[in-house]
Design an enzyme around this catalytic site. Structure first.
Site, PDB file in Angstrom:
ATOM      1  N   GLU A 124      46.408 -13.739 -80.691  1.00  0.00           N
ATOM      2  CA  GLU A 124      46.395 -12.768 -81.804  1.00  0.00           C
ATOM      3  C   GLU A 124      47.787 -12.218 -82.079  1.00  0.00           C
ATOM      4  O   GLU A 124      47.974 -11.018 -82.190  1.00  0.00           O
ATOM      5  CB  GLU A 124      45.455 -11.604 -81.428  1.00  0.00           C
ATOM      6  CG  GLU A 124      44.132 -12.091 -80.869  1.00  0.00           C
ATOM      7  CD  GLU A 124      43.366 -11.033 -80.067  1.00  0.00           C
ATOM      8  OE1 GLU A 124      43.787  -9.887 -80.044  1.00  0.00           O
ATOM      9  OE2 GLU A 124      42.326 -11.393 -79.488  1.00  0.00           O
ATOM     10  N   CYS A 142      36.844  -3.605 -81.043  1.00  0.00           N
ATOM     11  CA  CYS A 142      37.895  -2.704 -81.519  1.00  0.00           C
ATOM     12  C   CYS A 142      37.852  -2.519 -83.021  1.00  0.00           C
ATOM     13  O   CYS A 142      38.030  -1.421 -83.527  1.00  0.00           O
ATOM     14  CB  CYS A 142      39.267  -3.172 -81.060  1.00  0.00           C
ATOM     15  SG  CYS A 142      39.824  -4.697 -81.781  1.00  0.00           S
TER      16      CYS A 142
END
Lengths: 646, 646
Positions: free
Chosen positions: A314, A410
């Site tokens: 990521e 998240c």
């Protein structure tokens, strides 16, 4: 440095055609939905166990910790979103719920102030021994942000005192005398400590944030050193051969010139750096922030405000490396980019930062959430082909449909807290002036030099470029109004009290208008015609392609409106882009249409893979919808950058 | 079914301008170089420890096992390559070396016949308890292939007897009475057992191979079941959540219709399936092989004969999913594709299989090895940008330069054994006929109906389409010669004993010519003009692009011959492709050049990422070199598919 303030959320009421459908989702759908998830009341979504973890840590229940090491942040971000929501829409039942949760958190707090259900339940002896992966400081930061938001919304101090005790422990534990080298693996506590300083005035909190930042990336690398401690216990096997750039600890922060590593960590860190630069009047640090910002928005950002080109880890990769169908572009990373950009705009008073913030909010952040508020994207590609989004392949992270709730949850609560705090992005102010950043219909009250005024902003932005403002100030109210002129508003006109402004004073991208207590109306009109955007030819993936934008909104083609094999569509650079509002589509949206061509199969049997067949085209109508609305209907292909006849 | 034979390697002598530089590398460079590696005599390359593992298992040395569970195959593939090399180029010193190694292997063999240094040294109690990851049967297969090759080259039986004892153990262990459900996680033992049957005539070996194949993918899945055994011990953490398609065990083999999972495993399995179909005259199974072949070459194969679109897990993905800059396309997978295609051609006598075999050999297999024979590609992309080949990102598997030796060293010895056995691909034969598959200059002896002939083939293929053949048969020699007409040879002429053949008899893509003992010359001339190839428009990544081929050879652009940002180049479909031989370039190669255009930066400052700037081009000369030769000079960008003005 004069860092501008955000208007408190309770003083602003958003009533906007484009945004309200999302803002209301937070209050009506997401907050109750997430509460059910935190309590494991829903079937068919991944177990959260977040409340249960706190109950176990508090001794109210027996059981095992479940979830990721950072599971506590699910609850913290939920409280933060609730707090923003309570600020604008008081709700005593919801407030009681939070009070109960705060009590639970306090019960789960250790005697010395420590709060973390993973370590408290599972590894009480290993506190702060694996900062690289342990996420304790990350969780602490989110608790602090939640506590500050709740205090601002309700005036209640109990949660603040809870996190103060934890912050005191952290300041002690990571003081130069004790662990004078440590800093968090995942940045966030810096933002939390700074916010806690802002409401408590306790300088040691911001100083600790500064220390964490300044230590980062110094030699020897803390994360490599801590592995040598016999108490070090790995948590994530994929971090075995650690790449220090991943956590921005490859260099001291002042020597960093390019955005590297995990995108969320990076922009959270840059946000804290900007805060520190402002608070300490540190021009050198601000200049580092400017350099990093320029690197992101000039070389490493998607048209949609997405960041993080690599699916694996990521993370940022290289300048101009912006693949459209394998990127990560995490929703949280764009939220972090908005946080960073907002701070930079507050510090520098420069509108260009808000151009990017607006881009991120309208596109990637909104794309992160389904129109029903119940499913979410982590990953925000610019091109999707459902057929190759296959688990355990290079596209395993790309999903053609939003997911109900994730193991690592998240993004959903992060979207919720961002939408709930949208009001903070609309205006900035100082003693004498008000800055108008975003064109979102609202009513707000603001004080300049202790004189109050009511501001009303009405617009159908981004579908229509007309913006009507009224400033209704009490006797003696006066000051300056700075209205952002977006980069894409090549032409615009302004009328003050009905009279056209011919002499336009532009400062840092903001149009300057004197206001006084005599009621003022300001009418602006921006040209928001759909436009064809190209990428710098150094972006290899976008060569020979155009994207359609209208104002800050990126448009995309979906298979459901067109045909399959979207990459086979071409348009001409002089094709006329028609637009019309379709109130039956996607709860009402502006659609863009044009003539185009599609490369066709003729002469190719399905089985022929390579040959000398000539290229053939068929005429096609092409239909575009706003990027944030994709994947709200039938699952299919999506594409932002379409081919252009050159 | 009449499965055609390959001419024994010792009866064929290759003397070819294009191929000899590689074939000679095997004997002169790779075999001694790999021997040094197997013995850990080289610095700066990854430790192999392969010989040392055998010495430890044999009790000659003390120490720990080092390397992957399949480390033994390094040695096995080396022996196989040496054996092929000895068949064509006897070398008594090298043969002695192998004899010593065979003795070492025998010493490392357990009393019951088991050979595997990892399990023998490290986990003697866990033999055959983790077939999913343990690779014992995979290693066994490579040992069998090596033993058979060595026996064929030298006539020495010792190694054959060693692997027979191991094969006997395997047949016992996996008999229907004992472990009647087990089969290998990584296919290969099937090929080994079939070859062992072919030289020993012991039917139980091929029967065991058949059993392994037929059990595969039946329900319940063996690999999921074996995890429940208390003795099961995981080896690779990435296989935690096992995807059965990864190892082609998602369905019984006869129900498989698409090529799935790890590409090397897949094509090794299909090769064995083809062998079994032929040996058991199993038409249904052959039809399964045909379906799988068609799926690969019609929907899942790169222009270069590469297979495996996903970097993660080196696997097949979906039909037409062929990304050029993130694919795996392992060298070993193309070798396996050649093995599969060769078998299919031997069984069906259809030239179209050899079109693909030729494509794989000339492009991906050759690209796997540097011109100096000392560095290797695992991954064979069709587009590379060195700047984004960054470790621990989505492009971490893509390398812009060949690597000296890998931890998992499957490709280098696999390339070596393939090049050393190239002769086996050139001709097939049966009692009455000879098939000419590849146009590689050579001299060979062959017997039809017990009458011998010498065949000479001389050509400058693939640079020149002229092929001169002489058939010099002893008294009474007669039969048929089938010469493959490649798919790309749209036009060609044939002269037999100097007279043009006007009536051409084509059977399954082969031109049929009667030959007798009176000396025959056959001269053919294929048109091998460079051609522009397009992909089926369902291949999204190649829409609007062309690739240049000459004969079987794919061409590419390299930065060193052009400029950076290769994706910015465009050509016209009617551009003239000039070719010329440059004997100073890359040890001599045919270069292709043409006029083209490049999209340029004008008006874009480096920092502007998105804007409405118009497209601008500059005229450029474009230069192409053969794909297998890329990355032999200065590191830089490479591209196969270049944009076309449509």
């Amino acid at each position: 440095m004069n860092k501008l303030g955000s208007i408190p959320l309770k003083d602003i009421c958003i009533q906007d055609e484009f945004w309200n459908r999302y803002v209301e989702l937070v209050r009506k759908i997401i907050i109750p939905y997430q509460w059910d998830i935190l309590n494991d009341n829903l079937e068919g979504v991944e177990t959260s166990h977040s409340i249960m973890n706190f109950k176990i840590a508090a001794g109210r229940e027996q059981g095992e910790f479940y979830g990721a090491v950072f599971q506590d942040t699910d609850l913290a971000k939920w409280i933060e979103a609730v707090a923003y929501s309570l600020a604008t829409d008081p709700d005593s039942k919801l407030e009681e719920l939070v009070d109960d949760v705060v009590e639970l958190i306090e019960e789960a707090q250790c005697l010395d102030g420590y709060i973390n259900t993973y370590f408290t339940i599972k590894e009480p002896d290993l506190r702060f021994t694996n900062l690289k992966e342990g996420h304790e400081l990350y969780c602490a930061g989110h608790l602090m942000e939640a506590a500050v938001a709740y205090y601002k919304a309700t005036g209640k101090e109990r949660f603040i005192h809870i996190v103060e005790r934890f912050a005191d422990l952290i300041c002690d534990e990571f003081s130069p005398e004790k662990n004078g080298a440590g800093y968090p693996g995942h940045q966030e506590v810096e933002i939390g400590l700074i916010k806690l300083y802002e409401v408590t005035g306790k300088k040691k909190y911001i100083e600790q944030a500064r220390l964490f930042l300044e230590r980062r990336g110094t030699s020897p690398n803390y994360f490599l050193e801590e592995e040598k401690n016999p108490k070090f216990k790995p948590i994530f096997p994929e971090f075995m051969h650690y790449d220090t750039a991943y956590s921005q600890s490859h260099k001291p922060i002042r020597e960093q010139t390019t955005a590297e590593g995990h995108a969320v960590r990076a922009v959270y860190m840059y946000s804290a750096m900007a805060d520190i630069a402002a608070a300490y009047n540190d021009k050198e640090l601000l200049s580092v922030c400017e350099t990093l910002w320029k690197n992101i928005v000039g070389k490493r950002m998607y048209l949609t405000g997405g960041i993080g080109s690599s699916g694996i880890l990521e993370r940022f990769t290289a300048n101009y490396d912006l693949p459209n169908n394998s990127n990560y572009s995490e929703t949280c990373a764009s939220i972090g980019l908005a946080l960073f950009g907002r701070r930079m705009a507050q510090i520098t008073h420069n509108a260009s930062y808000m151009d990017v913030v607006e881009r991120a909010l309208y596109n990637t952040v909104l794309a992160g959430i389904a129109m029903d508020g119940k499913s979410f994207f982590y990953v925000n590609p610019l091109e999707v082909w459902p057929g190759n989004c296959i688990k355990r392949t290079s596209k395993e992270h790309v999903k053609p449909i939003r997911q109900p709730w994730f193991g690592v949850a998240c993004c959903p609560p992060n979207v919720a807290r961002t939408l709930a705090s949208l009001g903070e992005y609309i205006y900035f102010y100082d003693e004498n002036s008000i800055w108008v950043n975003l064109f979102i219909s609202n009513q707000t009250t603001v004080k300049l030099q202790n004189r109050e005024a009511t501001l009303r902003l009405a617009t159908r932005f981004p579908y229509d470029g007309k913006v009507h403002m009224e400033v209704d100030g009490e006797e003696g109210f006066c000051g300056k109004l700075y209205i952002r002129i977006p980069e894409y508003a090549k032409e615009y006109c302004v009328f003050v009290n009905g009279l056209e402004l011919t002499q336009k004073e532009i400062t840092n991208g903001y149009l300057e208008i004197e206001i006084t207590s005599s009621k003022k109306t300001i009418d602006m009109e921006f040209t928001l015609k759909p436009r064809m955007i190209r990428a710098n030819p150094l972006v290899k993936e976008d060569i020979g392609k155009v994207a359609i934008m209208k104002g800050p909104l990126v448009y995309c083609m979906e298979e459901v409106d067109n045909e399959s094999n979207l990459p086979a569509y071409y348009i001409d650079s002089d094709t006329e882009l028609e637009e019309f509002y379709d109130d039956t589509l996607l709860k009402g949206t502006m659609v863009i249409q044009c003539d185009g061509k599609k490369m066709i199969q003729e002469e190719w049997e399905n089985e022929t893979l390579y040959s000398e067949h000539p290229v053939k085209f068929a005429e096609k109508k092409i239909k575009f919808i706003p990027y944030p609305y994709w994947a709200n209907r039938k699952t299919g292909e999506m594409i932002v950058w379409i081919k252009e006849f050159v």
